[in-house]
Design a protein around this motif. Structure first.
Motif, short mmCIF file in Angstrom:
data_model
loop_
_atom_site.label_atom_id
_atom_site.label_comp_id
_atom_site.label_asym_id
_atom_site.label_seq_id
_atom_site.Cartn_x
_atom_site.Cartn_y
_atom_site.Cartn_z
N TRP A 173 -2.53 12.15 8.84
CA TRP A 173 -1.98 12.41 7.52
C TRP A 173 -2.38 11.26 6.61
O TRP A 173 -2.82 10.21 7.10
CB TRP A 173 -0.47 12.65 7.55
N PRO A 174 -2.33 11.42 5.29
CA PRO A 174 -2.85 10.39 4.39
C PRO A 174 -1.92 9.19 4.26
O PRO A 174 -1.26 8.98 3.24
CB PRO A 174 -3.00 11.14 3.06
N ALA A 175 -1.87 8.39 5.31
CA ALA A 175 -0.90 7.30 5.38
C ALA A 175 -1.11 6.25 4.29
O ALA A 175 -0.13 5.72 3.75
CB ALA A 175 -0.94 6.65 6.76
N CYS A 176 -2.36 5.91 3.99
CA CYS A 176 -2.59 4.89 2.97
C CYS A 176 -2.23 5.38 1.56
O CYS A 176 -1.54 4.67 0.82
CB CYS A 176 -4.02 4.37 3.04
N PRO A 177 -2.67 6.57 1.15
CA PRO A 177 -2.20 7.08 -0.14
C PRO A 177 -0.68 7.16 -0.22
O PRO A 177 -0.08 6.83 -1.25
CB PRO A 177 -2.85 8.46 -0.23
N MET A 178 -0.04 7.58 0.87
CA MET A 178 1.42 7.66 0.87
C MET A 178 2.05 6.27 0.85
O MET A 178 3.10 6.07 0.23
CB MET A 178 1.90 8.48 2.06
N SER A 179 1.42 5.30 1.49
CA SER A 179 1.92 3.92 1.44
C SER A 179 1.90 3.41 0.00
O SER A 179 2.87 2.78 -0.47
CB SER A 179 1.05 3.01 2.31
N ARG A 180 0.82 3.69 -0.70
CA ARG A 180 0.73 3.25 -2.09
C ARG A 180 1.75 3.98 -2.97
O ARG A 180 2.25 3.40 -3.95
CB ARG A 180 -0.69 3.43 -2.59
N GLN A 181 2.08 5.20 -2.62
CA GLN A 181 3.12 5.93 -3.36
C GLN A 181 4.48 5.27 -3.16
O GLN A 181 5.28 5.17 -4.10
CB GLN A 181 3.15 7.39 -2.92
N VAL A 182 4.78 4.84 -1.94
CA VAL A 182 6.03 4.14 -1.67
C VAL A 182 6.11 2.87 -2.52
O VAL A 182 7.13 2.58 -3.16
CB VAL A 182 6.17 3.79 -0.18
N ALA A 183 5.03 2.10 -2.52
CA ALA A 183 4.99 0.85 -3.28
C ALA A 183 5.16 1.11 -4.78
O ALA A 183 5.90 0.40 -5.47
CB ALA A 183 3.69 0.10 -3.00
N ALA A 184 4.46 2.12 -5.28
CA ALA A 184 4.53 2.42 -6.72
C ALA A 184 5.92 2.89 -7.10
O ALA A 184 6.45 2.50 -8.17
CB ALA A 184 3.49 3.49 -7.07
N ARG A 185 6.54 3.71 -6.27
CA ARG A 185 7.89 4.20 -6.58
C ARG A 185 8.89 3.05 -6.61
O ARG A 185 9.71 2.95 -7.53
CB ARG A 185 8.32 5.23 -5.54
N SER A 186 8.82 2.16 -5.63
CA SER A 186 9.76 1.05 -5.58
C SER A 186 9.59 0.14 -6.79
O SER A 186 10.57 -0.30 -7.40
CB SER A 186 9.56 0.25 -4.29
N LYS A 187 8.35 -0.13 -7.17
CA LYS A 187 8.10 -0.99 -8.33
C LYS A 187 8.59 -0.34 -9.62
O LYS A 187 9.24 -0.99 -10.44
CB LYS A 187 6.61 -1.30 -8.44
N ALA A 188 8.31 0.95 -9.77
CA ALA A 188 8.69 1.66 -11.00
C ALA A 188 10.19 1.77 -11.15
O ALA A 188 10.71 1.84 -12.28
CB ALA A 188 8.06 3.05 -11.01
N ARG A 189 10.91 1.78 -10.03
CA ARG A 189 12.36 1.97 -10.07
C ARG A 189 13.13 0.70 -9.72
O ARG A 189 14.29 0.76 -9.34
CB ARG A 189 12.74 3.12 -9.14
N SER A 190 12.46 -0.44 -9.85
CA SER A 190 13.09 -1.75 -9.62
C SER A 190 13.67 -1.85 -8.22
O SER A 190 14.76 -2.40 -8.02
CB SER A 190 14.18 -2.01 -10.67
N GLY A 191 12.94 -1.33 -7.25
CA GLY A 191 13.36 -1.40 -5.87
C GLY A 191 12.89 -2.67 -5.19
O GLY A 191 12.39 -3.60 -5.85
N PRO A 192 13.03 -2.75 -3.89
CA PRO A 192 12.63 -3.95 -3.15
C PRO A 192 11.12 -4.11 -3.13
O PRO A 192 10.37 -3.15 -3.33
CB PRO A 192 13.18 -3.68 -1.75
N PRO A 193 10.63 -5.33 -2.86
CA PRO A 193 9.18 -5.54 -2.79
C PRO A 193 8.56 -4.80 -1.61
O PRO A 193 9.13 -4.76 -0.52
CB PRO A 193 9.05 -7.06 -2.63
N VAL A 194 7.40 -4.21 -1.86
CA VAL A 194 6.67 -3.46 -0.83
C VAL A 194 5.27 -4.03 -0.70
O VAL A 194 4.54 -4.12 -1.69
CB VAL A 194 6.60 -1.96 -1.17
N THR A 195 4.89 -4.42 0.50
CA THR A 195 3.54 -4.91 0.79
C THR A 195 2.80 -3.89 1.63
O THR A 195 3.36 -3.36 2.60
CB THR A 195 3.60 -6.25 1.55
N VAL A 196 1.57 -3.58 1.25
CA VAL A 196 0.75 -2.62 1.99
C VAL A 196 -0.44 -3.34 2.60
O VAL A 196 -1.22 -3.98 1.89
CB VAL A 196 0.25 -1.48 1.08
N LEU A 197 -0.56 -3.25 3.91
CA LEU A 197 -1.74 -3.74 4.62
C LEU A 197 -2.59 -2.54 4.98
O LEU A 197 -2.20 -1.71 5.81
CB LEU A 197 -1.34 -4.49 5.90
N SER A 198 -3.72 -2.40 4.33
CA SER A 198 -4.59 -1.24 4.58
C SER A 198 -5.92 -1.72 5.17
O SER A 198 -6.42 -2.78 4.81
CB SER A 198 -4.83 -0.46 3.29
#
Length: 335
Positions: free
Chosen positions: A255-280
């Motif tokens: 499944w598209p894990a990296c695109p979905m990882s970036r979606q998690v990071a973008a959502r958290s940033k846009a909604r003032s959520g916790p910091p998200v780090t993506v290692l791709s």
């Protein structure tokens, strides 16, 4: 789940196994269903069987463990179910780094359903609450870790628990998906998860594309025209407080894990959520996550089966696992 070809569904779902399935033979049993491992904890752990809770517990050890209290990790395997050897390998590696680890089973173990559908998120709440009360565990330093479907669960748990300090998710998703039921060829019309007695909303699957393989049914998450559905099924990571580390392979074929990882990071940033780090990792796939594997290990030649090359996946694991440990130490140990 409505895929066009039932045989393709079964074959595809069979391969959608989290990092915890890494060392399984994946051979079906005499009923045509995949074998589920329920392994003993070994010399450094103990079996937990208390009411709904079933798993293996590994108290903190290792040269740097010290007297405690120790940080702890709730560890979730993937769609292989039970208590798999790959997840146990992660548990033992974490244990030797000074973390107490509870490898919890959520389906496929004694007293549990054999299907990954309708799993109560409250079970993980109970697992966390049990872990926090163990002797030598620091209840203020708790993390959740999971791979593939276990990553899906880990992110959902982190979103509902303000006491989780960190979450590590390998090959993650940004949304909830339908479950897996081998009695119906792997298909399920139910959500994988429930909360408060209600099914967690899921993202609809797309049509099977023979050339693209199983990842084709998950491409709906990348379709801008399906944004409303994606929002409905999105994991609300912004509701939690846990720092998040995601590990993915850009060559993933499950499944598209990296695109979905970036979606998690973008959502958290846009909604003032916790910091998200993506290692791709460019040349890695569904076996990107976990402790390094030696070249002479029997599984090493299979590392590239579900995306990326053997060498690419091996290098990704060798690079990412020390960063996982460092992340947990920073997020929990050094607070």
């Amino acid at each position: 789940m409505r895929w066009k070809n039932a045989a393709m569904v079964t074959a595809g779902i069979t391969t959608l196994l989290g990092g915890a399935a890494l060392f399984k033979g994946l051979a079906p049993n005499r009923y045509g269903l995949p074998e589920i491992e329920v392994l003993a904890p070994g010399a450094t752990g103990k079996r937990v069987a208390q009411g709904e809770l079933f798993g293996n517990y590994f108290p903190a050890q290792g040269p740097d463990a010290g007297p405690g209290p120790h940080p702890a990790v709730l560890l979730l395997g993937g769609s292989e179910g039970g208590l798999g050897s790959g997840a146990r390998q992660m548990a033992l590696a974490l244990q030797q780094e000074g973390f107490a680890v509870f490898q919890i089973a959520y389906f496929g173990a004694p007293g549990q359903t054999d299907a990954l559908e309708g799993i109560r998120l409250e079970l993980f709440d109970k697992g966390l609450d049990w872990l926090k009360t163990q002797p030598g565990v620091d209840a203020t330093r708790i993390a959740v870790m999971g791979a593939s479907k276990g990553a899906e669960a880990a992110l959902l748990v982190a979103a509902r628990r303000s006491d989780v300090a960190a979450v590590v998710a390998g090959m993650p998703t940004s949304v909830a998906w339908n479950g897996i039921n081998w009695a119906s060829g792997g298909q399920s019309d139910r959500s994988s998860w429930t909360a408060g007695g209600k099914e967690v909303p899921t993202m609809p699957f797309g049509d099977w594309d023979q050339a693209d393989g199983i990842i084709s049914v998950y491409r709906t998450i990348e379709d801008p025209a399906r944004q409303t559905e994606a929002d409905r099924a999105a994991i609300p990571i912004e509701r939690g407080r846990a720092e998040v580390l995601l590990v993915c392979g850009e060559a993933e074929t499950m499944w598209p894990a990296c695109p979905m990882s970036r979606q998690v990071a973008a959502r958290s940033k846009a909604r003032s959520g916790p910091p998200v780090t993506v290692l791709s990792y460019k040349d890695a796939g569904h076996f990107v996550f976990g402790p390094p594997i030696a070249r002479d290990h029997r599984f090493y030649p299979r590392l590239g089966e579900y995306g990326g090359s053997v060498e690419g996946n091996a290098a990704a694991r060798a690079n990412s696992w020390p960063q996982v440990i460092a992340f947990l130490r920073r997020a929990m140990v050094d607070t």
